[in-house]
Design a protein around this motif. Structure first.
Motif, PDB file in Angstrom:
ATOM      1  N   LEU A  99      18.952   3.376  50.308  1.00  0.00           N
ATOM      2  CA  LEU A  99      20.325   2.857  50.331  1.00  0.00           C
ATOM      3  C   LEU A  99      20.250   1.347  50.523  1.00  0.00           C
ATOM      4  CD1 LEU A  99      23.432   3.579  50.613  1.00  0.00           C
ATOM      5  CD2 LEU A  99      23.041   3.474  53.077  1.00  0.00           C
ATOM      6  N   LEU A 100      20.971   0.585  49.709  1.00  0.00           N
ATOM      7  CA  LEU A 100      21.086  -0.855  49.963  1.00  0.00           C
ATOM      8  C   LEU A 100      22.227  -1.037  50.968  1.00  0.00           C
ATOM      9  CD1 LEU A 100      20.471  -3.859  49.356  1.00  0.00           C
ATOM     10  CD2 LEU A 100      22.123  -3.718  47.505  1.00  0.00           C
ATOM     11  N   ALA A 160      19.435   3.615  39.574  1.00  0.00           N
ATOM     12  CA  ALA A 160      20.099   3.557  40.884  1.00  0.00           C
ATOM     13  C   ALA A 160      19.523   4.642  41.785  1.00  0.00           C
ATOM     14  CB  ALA A 160      21.599   3.741  40.715  1.00  0.00           C
ATOM     15  N   GLU A 161      19.672   4.475  43.078  1.00  0.00           N
ATOM     16  CA  GLU A 161      19.008   5.346  44.048  1.00  0.00           C
ATOM     17  C   GLU A 161      19.827   6.596  44.379  1.00  0.00           C
ATOM     18  OE1 GLU A 161      15.988   4.830  45.527  1.00  0.00           O
ATOM     19  OE2 GLU A 161      15.533   2.989  44.425  1.00  0.00           O
ATOM     20  N   ILE A 162      21.098   6.399  44.692  1.00  0.00           N
ATOM     21  CA  ILE A 162      21.954   7.526  45.096  1.00  0.00           C
ATOM     22  C   ILE A 162      23.307   7.351  44.408  1.00  0.00           C
ATOM     23  CG2 ILE A 162      23.130   8.706  47.021  1.00  0.00           C
ATOM     24  CD1 ILE A 162      21.051   7.328  48.923  1.00  0.00           C
ATOM     25  N   ILE A 163      23.760   8.383  43.735  1.00  0.00           N
ATOM     26  CA  ILE A 163      25.053   8.321  43.044  1.00  0.00           C
ATOM     27  C   ILE A 163      25.978   9.379  43.637  1.00  0.00           C
ATOM     28  CG2 ILE A 163      26.234   8.719  40.844  1.00  0.00           C
ATOM     29  CD1 ILE A 163      24.439   6.416  40.369  1.00  0.00           C
ATOM     30  N   LEU A 164      27.216   8.988  43.883  1.00  0.00           N
ATOM     31  CA  LEU A 164      28.240   9.976  44.223  1.00  0.00           C
ATOM     32  C   LEU A 164      29.250   9.965  43.081  1.00  0.00           C
ATOM     33  CD1 LEU A 164      28.944   9.003  47.967  1.00  0.00           C
ATOM     34  CD2 LEU A 164      27.234  10.621  47.087  1.00  0.00           C
ATOM     35  N   ASN A 185      24.906   3.698  44.887  1.00  0.00           N
ATOM     36  CA  ASN A 185      24.247   3.211  46.100  1.00  0.00           C
ATOM     37  C   ASN A 185      22.809   2.838  45.743  1.00  0.00           C
ATOM     38  OD1 ASN A 185      26.381   4.161  48.174  1.00  0.00           O
ATOM     39  ND2 ASN A 185      25.936   6.009  46.976  1.00  0.00           N
ATOM     40  N   GLY A 186      22.351   1.723  46.305  1.00  0.00           N
ATOM     41  CA  GLY A 186      21.009   1.277  45.946  1.00  0.00           C
ATOM     42  C   GLY A 186      20.975   0.689  44.556  1.00  0.00           C
ATOM     43  N   PRO A 187      21.954  -0.200  44.223  1.00  0.00           N
ATOM     44  CA  PRO A 187      21.881  -0.928  42.957  1.00  0.00           C
ATOM     45  C   PRO A 187      20.780  -1.985  43.070  1.00  0.00           C
ATOM     46  CG  PRO A 187      23.639  -1.843  44.296  1.00  0.00           C
ATOM     47  CD  PRO A 187      23.078  -0.670  45.063  1.00  0.00           C
ATOM     48  N   ASP A 188      20.299  -2.486  41.940  1.00  0.00           N
ATOM     49  CA  ASP A 188      19.337  -3.590  42.050  1.00  0.00           C
ATOM     50  C   ASP A 188      20.131  -4.869  42.357  1.00  0.00           C
ATOM     51  OD1 ASP A 188      20.192  -4.899  39.715  1.00  0.00           O
ATOM     52  OD2 ASP A 188      18.602  -4.065  38.481  1.00  0.00           O
ATOM     53  N   PRO A 189      19.440  -5.947  42.770  1.00  0.00           N
ATOM     54  CA  PRO A 189      20.178  -7.145  43.196  1.00  0.00           C
ATOM     55  C   PRO A 189      21.036  -7.766  42.104  1.00  0.00           C
ATOM     56  CG  PRO A 189      17.910  -7.254  43.964  1.00  0.00           C
ATOM     57  CD  PRO A 189      17.989  -6.060  43.059  1.00  0.00           C
ATOM     58  N   ALA A 190      20.667  -7.620  40.837  1.00  0.00           N
ATOM     59  CA  ALA A 190      21.510  -8.195  39.772  1.00  0.00           C
ATOM     60  C   ALA A 190      22.862  -7.487  39.741  1.00  0.00           C
ATOM     61  CB  ALA A 190      20.818  -8.088  38.421  1.00  0.00           C
ATOM     62  N   LEU A 191      22.840  -6.176  39.891  1.00  0.00           N
ATOM     63  CA  LEU A 191      24.100  -5.428  39.945  1.00  0.00           C
ATOM     64  C   LEU A 191      24.883  -5.785  41.204  1.00  0.00           C
ATOM     65  CD1 LEU A 191      22.711  -2.002  38.723  1.00  0.00           C
ATOM     66  CD2 LEU A 191      24.618  -3.209  37.652  1.00  0.00           C
ATOM     67  N   PHE A 192      24.156  -5.960  42.313  1.00  0.00           N
ATOM     68  CA  PHE A 192      24.787  -6.305  43.587  1.00  0.00           C
ATOM     69  C   PHE A 192      25.499  -7.658  43.467  1.00  0.00           C
ATOM     70  CE2 PHE A 192      23.951  -7.835  48.140  1.00  0.00           C
ATOM     71  CZ  PHE A 192      25.003  -7.131  48.682  1.00  0.00           C
ATOM     72  N   ILE A 193      24.820  -8.629  42.859  1.00  0.00           N
ATOM     73  CA  ILE A 193      25.421  -9.957  42.683  1.00  0.00           C
ATOM     74  C   ILE A 193      26.606  -9.870  41.718  1.00  0.00           C
ATOM     75  CG2 ILE A 193      25.015 -12.274  41.719  1.00  0.00           C
ATOM     76  CD1 ILE A 193      22.075 -11.956  42.764  1.00  0.00           C
ATOM     77  N   ALA A 194      26.429  -9.137  40.634  1.00  0.00           N
ATOM     78  CA  ALA A 194      27.516  -9.000  39.650  1.00  0.00           C
ATOM     79  C   ALA A 194      28.738  -8.345  40.292  1.00  0.00           C
ATOM     80  CB  ALA A 194      27.039  -8.182  38.453  1.00  0.00           C
ATOM     81  N   GLY A 195      28.492  -7.380  41.184  1.00  0.00           N
ATOM     82  CA  GLY A 195      29.592  -6.665  41.841  1.00  0.00           C
ATOM     83  C   GLY A 195      30.422  -7.540  42.761  1.00  0.00           C
ATOM     84  N   PHE A 196      29.901  -8.725  43.069  1.00  0.00           N
ATOM     85  CA  PHE A 196      30.571  -9.664  43.973  1.00  0.00           C
ATOM     86  C   PHE A 196      31.291 -10.764  43.198  1.00  0.00           C
ATOM     87  CE2 PHE A 196      29.830 -13.621  46.609  1.00  0.00           C
ATOM     88  CZ  PHE A 196      30.741 -13.348  47.602  1.00  0.00           C
TER      89      PHE A 196
END
Ligand SMILES: Cc1cc2nc3c(=O)[nH]c(=O)nc-3n(C[C@H](O)[C@H](O)[C@H](O)COP(=O)(O)O)c2cc1C
Ligand SMILES: [Mn+2]
Length: 482
Positions: free
Chosen positions: A305-306, A254-258, A206-217
């Motif tokens: 959290l993003l 990253a901000e929060i990991i589960l 949770n709270g990835p940076d935008p590069a990770l967010f874009i890659a995740g899509f």
């Protein structure tokens, strides 16, 4: 080395957004519907601000939520490390060009994990400590994962998949992970563990940076890690630290990991949803969904959290249609020439390809490739090169003036959609049908009499641009591009 990187983490991206003066701070909002409501209203404004929520009702000060991160073309461009003043279609083209020859960077192990600043294990785990909004009024529960990555390791080859699937919170140690369809890499990997009678180790970032967010899509081939793609966006490897419970590589900033395990459905499921979807509907009802037992939580001090709730179109997670860039790249890769632009409208439910027709069938060839890769999109529109595919009014002008429906619309049946599809008849849905049909609308001048088609009376794009440059300041309130 990190000083050269486009942004170190989500926090540094937020600073860059603030420097562009498009960040708004919101204090005291309620995670039950209010944070979602504010996010949705903001996303409907002509200049949508990014929002940083703090002092969230019922939660400790400093536990923050960041929304509308990349929803404008400017911030989507910034997230790619490109010049945020580029016009949207130019920005997408720059990204498409880069995307075609990206250098993947394998993640590197680093020694320090920011996310280990705070940690809870076993009975001390309490996921409800983190603010997880009820994003929309009829949602079946709070979602911590709306812009979060789910990390899994393929048990055969060991490659790491890291993509976005929504995560609903059920109790202190139970969350669910929802796959839109069984082709998702996460679904395929989990099934491999379950087929062996094992639980699937999983971590939520949770709270990835935008590069990770874009890659995740991104749609990447199985076997290719989204971490490497995020590293390619940043032109620097993602620093990872092994999660203490799962051993999975986790982004250090990253901000929060589960961490935990995804249980085989034979062991347990929980009713998931409904959840307001990116189509603007609640198409799928509460459904049994795989359960993740959370065995450890780690978080940075004052974690962010993003949040990226789906909203009614045209609102979308990304202000540039990244999947249009991948379709554009697909067209080039298979040798379709003269494509001048690809765009998606209505939150990727409509794909538009603009090209300069060179031979009979050229437009249809491009259309079929675009149709094949348009997830859930019913409308594929092909326009000539004088039409700006990113301008919906321009596109509809072409549809209304160049497409003779009896001759220039084809229907492809049984095509790629998902259970989120709102227009599947109830009886078909009950049978598990998730496909739909796609209309290919050739809104280009018929190739056979291209030269005889009436000339347009409008300024060419170049003429319009030079007039804007010379006279734009005189014409106050003139839109920057129209
Ligand atoms: C904000 C956001 C939320 C998403 N939620 C889901 C989801 O709940 N389930 C899903 O299957 N795909 C979801 N997606 C789409 C997937 O992340 C995307 O298709 C990705 O490419 C899938 O990766 P994979 O090929 O590794 O399975 C979401 C995408 C975004 C940007
Ligand atoms: Mn993947």
């Amino acid at each position: 080395m990190e000083s050269d990187v486009i942004y170190r983490d989500l926090r540094e991206f937020i600073e860059q957004v603030e420097a562009l003066r498009v960040l708004r701070r919101v204090n005291g909002a309620d995670p039950r519907f209010e944070i979602g409501g504010i996010t949705e209203v903001a996303a409907g404004l002509p200049e949508c601000p990014a929002l940083l929520f703090d002092n969230i009702k019922g939660h400790a000060r400093g536990f923050r939520i960041f929304t509308n991160a990349t929803t404008t073309p400017q911030r989507a461009t910034l997230a790619l490390g490109l010049d945020p003043s580029l016009r949207p279609l130019d920005a997408l083209k720059a990204w498409m060009d880069r995307r075609q020859r990206l250098t993947m960077h394998k993640p590197v192990a680093v020694s320090h994990a920011d996310f280990m600043e705070n940690s809870a294990q076993g009975d001390d785990v309490d996921v409800t400590r983190f603010p997880a909004p009820y994003w929309h009024k009829q949602d079946g529960g709070p979602y911590i994962g709306s812009g979060s990555l789910c990390i899994m390791r393929d048990p055969d080859d060991g490659w790491i998949n890291a993509s976005i699937y929504r995560v609903q919170v059920h109790d202190k140690t139970s969350v669910t992970i929802q796959f839109d369809h069984q082709g998702r890499h996460g679904a395929i990997i989990a099934q491999k563990y379950w087929d062996r009678g094992e639980r699937c180790p999983v971590a939520i970032v949770n709270g990835p940076d935008p590069a990770l967010f874009i890659a995740g899509f991104e749609y990447l081939p199985a076997g290719q890690s989204e971490y490497e793609f995020a590293g390619a966006i940043k032109d620097a490897p993602i620093g990872v630290v092994a999660g203490p419970r799962t051993g999975l590589p986790l982004p250090a900033h990253a901000e929060i990991i589960l961490e935990g395990e995804l249980l085989p459905p034979s062991e347990a499921t929980l009713p998931e949803g409904p959840f307001g979807e990116f189509t603007g509907y609640y198409a799928s009802e509460k459904r049994p969904c795989p359960v993740m037992k959370v065995t450890a939580a780690h978080w940075r001090n004052d974690p962010i959290l993003l949040g990226s709730p789906p909203m009614k179109p045209p609102r979308f997670h990304f202000g540039l249609p990244f999947r249009a860039a991948s379709i554009w790249g697909n067209l080039l890769s298979v040798g379709v020439t003269d494509v001048v632009g690809v765009w998606q409208h209505v939150a990727q439910l409509m794909t538009v390809v603009a090209l300069k027709q060179r031979y009979a069938g050229h437009a249809k060839r491009a259309a079929l490739i675009a149709a094949a890769n348009s997830y859930m999109g019913r409308l594929i529109v092909i326009v000539d090169d004088d039409v700006d595919p990113s301008n919906l009014a321009d596109v509809m002008w072409a549809v209304a003036t160049r497409c003779e429906p009896a001759e220039q619309i084809d229907i492809v049946r049984g095509a790629w959609s998902s259970a989120l599809e709102p227009r599947i008849a109830p009886e078909d849905r009950a049978r598990g049908k998730t496909s739909h049909s796609k209309a290919i609308i050739e809104a280009c001048r018929p190739f056979a009499w291209l030269d005889k088609f009436p000339q347009t009376s409008a300024l060419s794009a170049e003429d319009a641009r030079s007039i804007e440059e010379k006279w734009g300041s005189t014409l106050k309130d003139l839109p920057a591009h129209g």
